[in-house]
Design a protein around this motif. Structure first.
Motif, short mmCIF file in Angstrom:
data_model
loop_
_atom_site.label_atom_id
_atom_site.label_comp_id
_atom_site.label_asym_id
_atom_site.label_seq_id
_atom_site.Cartn_x
_atom_site.Cartn_y
_atom_site.Cartn_z
N ARG A 47 12.93 -34.72 5.01
CA ARG A 47 13.77 -35.58 4.10
C ARG A 47 13.36 -37.05 4.23
O ARG A 47 13.23 -37.45 5.25
CB ARG A 47 15.30 -35.40 4.61
CG ARG A 47 16.48 -36.39 4.11
CD ARG A 47 17.59 -36.34 4.40
NE ARG A 47 18.71 -37.46 4.23
CZ ARG A 47 19.00 -38.30 4.89
NH1 ARG A 47 18.65 -38.44 6.06
NH2 ARG A 47 19.66 -39.40 4.40
N ILE A 79 18.23 -43.34 -3.18
CA ILE A 79 17.58 -42.07 -3.34
C ILE A 79 17.15 -41.22 -2.29
O ILE A 79 16.36 -41.64 -1.27
CB ILE A 79 16.23 -42.26 -4.13
CG1 ILE A 79 16.38 -43.09 -5.40
CG2 ILE A 79 15.56 -41.04 -4.69
CD1 ILE A 79 15.29 -43.58 -6.01
N ILE A 120 15.92 -37.45 -1.14
CA ILE A 120 14.99 -36.27 -1.40
C ILE A 120 14.99 -35.45 -0.05
O ILE A 120 14.64 -35.91 1.00
CB ILE A 120 13.49 -36.85 -1.96
CG1 ILE A 120 14.02 -37.85 -2.96
CG2 ILE A 120 12.98 -35.63 -2.65
CD1 ILE A 120 12.56 -38.21 -3.20
N ARG A 180 13.41 -28.32 -3.57
CA ARG A 180 13.66 -29.92 -3.50
C ARG A 180 14.92 -30.00 -3.88
O ARG A 180 15.64 -29.53 -4.80
CB ARG A 180 12.73 -30.80 -4.01
CG ARG A 180 11.52 -30.79 -3.53
CD ARG A 180 10.46 -31.69 -4.61
NE ARG A 180 10.28 -31.12 -5.70
CZ ARG A 180 9.68 -31.25 -6.76
NH1 ARG A 180 9.55 -32.64 -6.72
NH2 ARG A 180 9.38 -30.85 -7.59
N THR A 181 15.59 -31.20 -3.05
CA THR A 181 17.13 -31.83 -3.86
C THR A 181 17.01 -33.13 -3.84
O THR A 181 16.35 -33.84 -3.02
CB THR A 181 18.17 -31.36 -2.82
OG1 THR A 181 18.03 -31.94 -1.60
CG2 THR A 181 18.47 -29.81 -2.74
N ILE A 182 17.55 -33.69 -5.07
CA ILE A 182 17.32 -35.13 -5.32
C ILE A 182 18.96 -35.60 -5.59
O ILE A 182 19.76 -35.19 -6.41
CB ILE A 182 16.55 -35.36 -6.48
CG1 ILE A 182 14.97 -34.82 -6.02
CG2 ILE A 182 16.67 -36.95 -6.74
CD1 ILE A 182 14.18 -34.98 -7.27
N ALA A 203 15.86 -40.21 -10.89
CA ALA A 203 15.76 -39.03 -10.51
C ALA A 203 14.43 -38.44 -11.07
O ALA A 203 13.77 -37.55 -10.21
CB ALA A 203 16.93 -37.99 -10.87
N ALA A 248 11.66 -39.76 -9.03
CA ALA A 248 11.65 -38.96 -7.45
C ALA A 248 10.98 -37.84 -7.69
O ALA A 248 10.36 -37.38 -6.75
CB ALA A 248 13.02 -39.09 -6.95
N LEU A 249 11.42 -36.86 -8.82
CA LEU A 249 10.91 -35.51 -9.13
C LEU A 249 9.29 -35.64 -9.19
O LEU A 249 8.62 -34.94 -8.42
CB LEU A 249 11.47 -35.11 -10.26
CG LEU A 249 11.23 -33.62 -10.40
CD1 LEU A 249 11.89 -32.57 -9.44
CD2 LEU A 249 11.49 -33.28 -11.97
N THR A 269 7.17 -36.58 -5.74
CA THR A 269 7.21 -35.52 -4.81
C THR A 269 6.81 -34.21 -5.19
O THR A 269 6.92 -33.26 -4.71
CB THR A 269 8.54 -35.41 -4.18
OG1 THR A 269 9.60 -35.04 -5.20
CG2 THR A 269 9.15 -36.67 -3.43
N ASP A 302 22.96 -31.19 -5.77
CA ASP A 302 22.71 -31.39 -4.27
C ASP A 302 23.82 -31.57 -3.14
O ASP A 302 24.89 -32.00 -3.46
CB ASP A 302 21.65 -32.33 -4.17
CG ASP A 302 21.42 -32.56 -2.66
OD1 ASP A 302 20.27 -33.20 -2.47
OD2 ASP A 302 21.72 -31.91 -1.77
#
Length: 229
Positions: free
Chosen positions: A91, A114, A116, A171-173, A194, A197-198, A201, A220
């Protein structure tokens, strides 16, 4: 830093000797050059990682570019620890636009946060997302449907700052944007952050469920006061 634990199993070998069957070897007389380099895919066998930390995955300059405006203030980048009890492998929590504390004045939160997380399966990630949605709704939030790339997302308004939650495979964001930063509808800013971030990663490793589900069911699980999915 995450501690990696290796589990090894052993079995008793038979005492009699047996000839190992031979398998035919495959050979190729020529190899065709590829026209394009394939994109790296997440490896379930490597150490659990989102591919980096906030400072190299989502530096403040990236956030500025996404919003087409500078985010003024300090940053706080946190590397979380694994939590096996909820299936979390890794995380990171990235905070932007923090003000300098002033004695006698109430502390304000970041302008952008943010979070993740990487889980051991897409199913576990979806469960965590749904948990956050239920938690926010219990506290009076209204939910709205959204999408981040091809993944379903949920925007939650009316409890703490505007928040978007989504699950993308394992993954969770979770993205939170302060109303002090965004006037009017926060949807565009939330979705754009978002998506950043996606993308940042996409090179994650170490999740056994990587690629098992391309469109998980909702969003999430983070506590309302911190973006921790």
């Amino acid at each position: 830093m995450l501690a990696a634990i290796a589990l090894t199993g052993c079995s008793k070998a038979p005492k009699r000797n047996a000839a190992s069957p031979t398998s035919p070897s495959l050979s190729s007389s020529s190899s065709k050059p590829t026209s394009a380099t394939p994109k790296p895919t997440p490896s379930p066998t490597g150490p659990a990682s989102l591919g980096g930390r906030c400072d190299n995955l989502l530096p403040v300059t990236t956030i500025d570019d996404v919003l087409s405006r500078p985010v003024i203030g300090r940053t706080s980048f946190i590397l979380g620890v694994a939590e096996p009890n909820i299936g979390r492998l890794s995380r990171i929590n990235c905070q932007y636009g923090l003000s300098t504390p002033v004695k006698g004045k109430p502390k304000t939160g970041p302008l952008i946060e943010i979070g993740i997380s990487l889980y051991n399966s897409a199913t576990q990630a979806s469960r965590r997302v749904q948990g956050t949605i239920e938690d926010y709704r219990t506290n009076g939030a209204t939910q709205y449907k959204a999408a981040v790339a091809t993944f379903p997302a949920t925007i939650l308004l009316g409890y703490t700052a505007p928040t978007l939650v989504t699950a993308a495979g394992p993954r969770t964001i979770v993205v939170t944007v302060s109303s002090r930063l965004v006037a009017g509808s926060p949807t565009s800013a939330l979705v754009s952050l978002a998506k950043a971030a996606l993308d940042a990663t996409a090179g994650y490793t170490g999740a056994p469920g990587a690629g098992a589900s391309s469109s998980p069911a909702a969003s999430d699980s983070a506590s309302p006061s911190s973006t921790s999915s």
